[in-house]
Design an enzyme around this catalytic site. Structure first.
Site, PDB file in Angstrom:
ATOM      1  N   GLU A 277      38.638  54.940  52.250  1.00 45.62           N
ATOM      2  CA  GLU A 277      38.857  54.618  50.836  1.00 45.62           C
ATOM      3  C   GLU A 277      37.538  54.263  50.161  1.00 45.62           C
ATOM      4  OE1 GLU A 277      43.404  53.035  50.699  1.00 45.62           O
ATOM      5  OE2 GLU A 277      41.885  51.482  50.838  1.00 45.62           O
TER       6      GLU A 277
ATOM      7  N   ARG B 291      45.668  55.222  60.053  1.00 50.98           N
ATOM      8  CA  ARG B 291      47.070  55.653  60.181  1.00 50.98           C
ATOM      9  C   ARG B 291      47.357  56.755  59.163  1.00 50.98           C
ATOM     10  NH1 ARG B 291      48.406  53.523  55.213  1.00 50.98           N
ATOM     11  NH2 ARG B 291      47.488  51.493  54.793  1.00 50.98           N
TER      12      ARG B 291
ATOM     13  N   HIS C  51      39.976  55.017  42.305  1.00 45.31           N
ATOM     14  CA  HIS C  51      40.223  54.901  43.742  1.00 45.31           C
ATOM     15  C   HIS C  51      40.304  56.320  44.296  1.00 45.31           C
ATOM     16  CE1 HIS C  51      42.386  53.194  47.395  1.00 45.31           C
ATOM     17  NE2 HIS C  51      42.520  54.501  47.521  1.00 45.31           N
TER      18      HIS C  51
ATOM     19  N   LYS D  32      37.139  45.108  58.697  1.00 45.17           N
ATOM     20  CA  LYS D  32      36.471  45.543  57.464  1.00 45.17           C
ATOM     21  C   LYS D  32      34.960  45.375  57.541  1.00 45.17           C
ATOM     22  CE  LYS D  32      40.738  45.230  55.523  1.00 45.17           C
ATOM     23  NZ  LYS D  32      41.803  44.920  54.685  1.00 45.17           N
TER      24      LYS D  32
ATOM     25  N   ASN E  74      41.653  53.216  56.674  1.00 40.84           N
ATOM     26  CA  ASN E  74      43.006  53.016  57.192  1.00 40.84           C
ATOM     27  C   ASN E  74      43.199  53.932  58.396  1.00 40.84           C
ATOM     28  OD1 ASN E  74      43.912  51.081  55.286  1.00 40.84           O
ATOM     29  ND2 ASN E  74      44.021  52.722  53.791  1.00 40.84           N
TER      30      ASN E  74
ATOM     31  N   GLU F  58      34.384  40.225  47.830  1.00 41.36           N
ATOM     32  CA  GLU F  58      33.663  41.448  47.471  1.00 41.36           C
ATOM     33  C   GLU F  58      33.255  41.385  46.014  1.00 41.36           C
ATOM     34  OE1 GLU F  58      36.170  44.895  47.961  1.00 41.36           O
ATOM     35  OE2 GLU F  58      35.658  45.068  50.063  1.00 41.36           O
TER      36      GLU F  58
HETATM   37  P1  ADP Z   1      45.436  47.392  49.947  1.00 39.39           P
HETATM   38  O1  ADP Z   1      44.985  47.620  51.347  1.00 39.39           O
HETATM   39  O2  ADP Z   1      46.229  46.161  49.700  1.00 39.39           O
HETATM   40  O3  ADP Z   1      46.028  48.623  49.296  1.00 39.39           O
HETATM   41  P2  ADP Z   1      42.785  47.860  48.948  1.00 39.39           P
HETATM   42  O4  ADP Z   1      41.639  47.160  49.556  1.00 39.39           O
HETATM   43  O5  ADP Z   1      43.002  49.285  49.307  1.00 39.39           O
HETATM   44  O6  ADP Z   1      44.107  47.031  49.180  1.00 39.39           O
HETATM   45  O7  ADP Z   1      42.665  47.748  47.383  1.00 39.39           O
HETATM   46  C1  ADP Z   1      43.701  48.175  46.521  1.00 39.39           C
HETATM   47  C2  ADP Z   1      43.146  48.339  45.123  1.00 39.39           C
HETATM   48  O8  ADP Z   1      42.560  47.127  44.652  1.00 39.39           O
HETATM   49  C3  ADP Z   1      42.030  49.358  45.009  1.00 39.39           C
HETATM   50  O9  ADP Z   1      42.510  50.665  44.922  1.00 39.39           O
HETATM   51  C4  ADP Z   1      41.351  48.904  43.720  1.00 39.39           C
HETATM   52  O10 ADP Z   1      42.082  49.312  42.592  1.00 39.39           O
HETATM   53  C5  ADP Z   1      41.450  47.407  43.825  1.00 39.39           C
HETATM   54  N1  ADP Z   1      40.223  46.851  44.437  1.00 39.39           N
HETATM   55  C6  ADP Z   1      40.043  46.455  45.700  1.00 39.39           C
HETATM   56  N2  ADP Z   1      38.777  46.028  45.913  1.00 39.39           N
HETATM   57  C7  ADP Z   1      38.133  46.140  44.748  1.00 39.39           C
HETATM   58  C8  ADP Z   1      36.802  45.871  44.301  1.00 39.39           C
HETATM   59  N3  ADP Z   1      35.879  45.357  45.108  1.00 39.39           N
HETATM   60  N4  ADP Z   1      36.492  46.132  43.007  1.00 39.39           N
HETATM   61  C9  ADP Z   1      37.427  46.658  42.166  1.00 39.39           C
HETATM   62  N5  ADP Z   1      38.682  46.925  42.509  1.00 39.39           N
HETATM   63  C10 ADP Z   1      39.052  46.683  43.783  1.00 39.39           C
END
Ligand code: ADP
Length: 447
Positions: free
Chosen positions: A276, A293, A209, A117, A291, A201
């Site tokens: 993403e 994949r 998203h 990351k 991602n 973060e």
């Molecule tokens: P995973 O890989 O478990 O799916 P992600 O990093 O893609 O996790 O995050 C999944 C969801 O979590 C995002 O779509 C968002 O809704 C929320 N999220 C993750 N990081 C943040 C952030 N920094 N601020 C707000 N929401 C977040």
């Protein structure tokens, strides 16, 4: 040269999805299965099948030596990892390479680069793409983490480095909550991924998203297939995805698409990938992660860009160029995740026997599923039973079709998310397209 035989190192709907593309390409298939999946459809539909161990994933679908042996015994010349399990394992990609089996996905170097990351964010930042402020890599010391959180300002989110499916994530709204959130995230990460590493973060409040689908080939070409909007989430887990997004217009699609393409090109990325982003209410976008994949929600992009992404993955891995396609989405597509969960009881898992089953059909309706009548849903894996994907000329058309298809869909014997989806489709906010990642948790507390 195209592959002769592909081993699919996965189970469930995605294994079947891959088998279908292989058949259309005239490629033979090998299924691998755990003892709990003996009666699974991917075993039935593949040309050959090899049992790779007991029910627990760590002893079967994650057991690299067993999978490699299955490939060697059956003479498979490539392995498709699907999503989850070993799909983002640089180690697995490397072992395939050493065993002279083509891994249908990026090289270990690319997985290490973009799967890391901190590196991925640095790469995007260097390309001028805004990224979510966060720690440069893992922080496991609570005091150091607290200092960092203070430096970027609250709220912050603590995320598992090995994270996935929304697990190992905790929000701290203010400093007094930090320590507790930090330890809980670490504990959950350890329990879910045997790895307690976390990073921090800035937490964006109520973003959308939005992710961009890309595909790269060995000639250095990278194209994007627009965006998917995955803002309908419960506890950070996606439930409904759509393409195009109701909030992305042509110019923003172009900007975000080009950002993703640039990111992929800068590491000579090959294969399918997803960038993403979180998008705030002012349409500012921030890169979150990549991602490396195929994703669960890939079909919505396939429907509006008229492309078989799995077929493209296979062709690109065989050394062909990415097929050039219409660069504009046509119509609107939505995917509903039908999980064996009980929405009436906090979405608790509901494994068991499918006593009766009827799939919807008709124009614009697609089902990606491995279940059948009398199928026993095992308790060992994720709860996804089926993906219902609909296409319509407009968003409203897709909603109407989704509602019609969900009403036709009958699954008896286990509880499913079908009634939940029907309620969401009747919600004004969903219909208006004006919602964010906080929408479902809000919607559920109002029920
Ligand atoms: P995973 O890989 O478990 O799916 P992600 O990093 O893609 O996790 O995050 C999944 C969801 O979590 C995002 O779509 C968002 O809704 C929320 N999220 C993750 N990081 C943040 C952030 N920094 N601020 C707000 N929401 C977040």
């Amino acid at each position: 040269m195209l592959f002769n035989k592909i081993l699919i190192a996965n189970r469930g709907e995605i294994a079947l999805r891959i088998i279908r593309s292989c058949k259309e390409l005239g490629i033979k298939t090998v299924a691998v299965y755990s003892l709990a999946d003996r009666d699974s459809l991917h075993v039935t539909f593949a040309d050959e099948a090899v049992c790779i161990g007991p029910a627990q994933s760590k002893d079967s679908y994650l057991k690299i030596p067993n999978i490699i042996s299955a490939a060697l015994i059956t003479g498979a010349d490539a392995i498709h990892p699907g999503y989850g399990f070993l799909s983002e394992s640089a180690n697995f990609s490397e072992i395939c390479e050493e065993s002279k089996i083509k891994f249908i996905g990026p090289s270990p170097q690319m997985i290490n680069a973009m799967g890391n990351k901190a590196f991925a964010k640095e790469t995007m930042k260097n390309n001028g793409v805004p990224v979510i402020p966060g720690s440069e890599g893992v922080i496991n010391d609570v005091n150091e983490a607290k200092d960092f959180a203070r430096s970027i300002g609250y709220p912050v989110i603590i995320k598992a480095s090995a994270g996935g499916g929304g697990k190992g994530m905790r929000i701290a709204w203010e400093e007094s909550e930090f320590e507790n959130a930090f330890q809980t995230a670490r504990g959950e990460a350890e329990a879910s991924f045997s790895n307690s590493d976390v990073y921090i973060e800035k937490y964006l409040e109520n973003p959308r998203h939005i992710e961009m689908q890309i595909m790269g080939d060995s000639f250095g070409n990278v194209y994007h297939y627009g965006e998917r909007d995955c803002s309908v989430q419960r506890r950070h887990q996606k439930l409904i995805e759509e393409s195009p997004s109701p909030v992305i217009d042509e110019s923003l699609r172009k900007i975000m698409g080009e950002a993703a393409v640039l990111g992929a090109k800068s590491v000579n990325y090959e294969g399918a990938g997803t960038f993403e982003f979180l998008v705030d209410a002012h349409k500012n976008f921030y890169f979150m992660e990549m991602n490396t994949r195929i994703q669960v929600e890939h079909p919505v992009s396939e429907m509006v860009y008229d492309v078989d992404l799995v077929r493209q993955q296979i062709l690109v891995a065989a050394g062909e160029k990415v097929e050039t396609l219409p660069r504009k989405p046509v119509g609107h597509s939505m995917e509903f995740r039908i999980n064996a969960e009980d929405p009436e009881h906090n979405f608790r898992p509901s494994p068991g026997r499918i006593e009766s089953l009827h799939f919807p059909g008709g124009f614009g309706v697609r089902i990606d599923s491995h279940i059948y009548q009398s199928y026993q849903v095992p308790p060992f894996y994720d709860s996804l039973l089926a993906k219902l994907i609909v296409w319509g000329k407009t968003r409203n058309h897709a909603i109407a079709r989704g509602r019609r298809a969900l009403e036709e869909f009958t699954i008896e014997g286990v509880k499913t998310t079908i009634p939940f989806h029907l309620k969401v489709l009747d919600d004004e906010r969903f219909i208006s397209g004006n919602f964010d990642t906080g929408f479902i948790d809000n919607f559920l507390t109002k029920q």
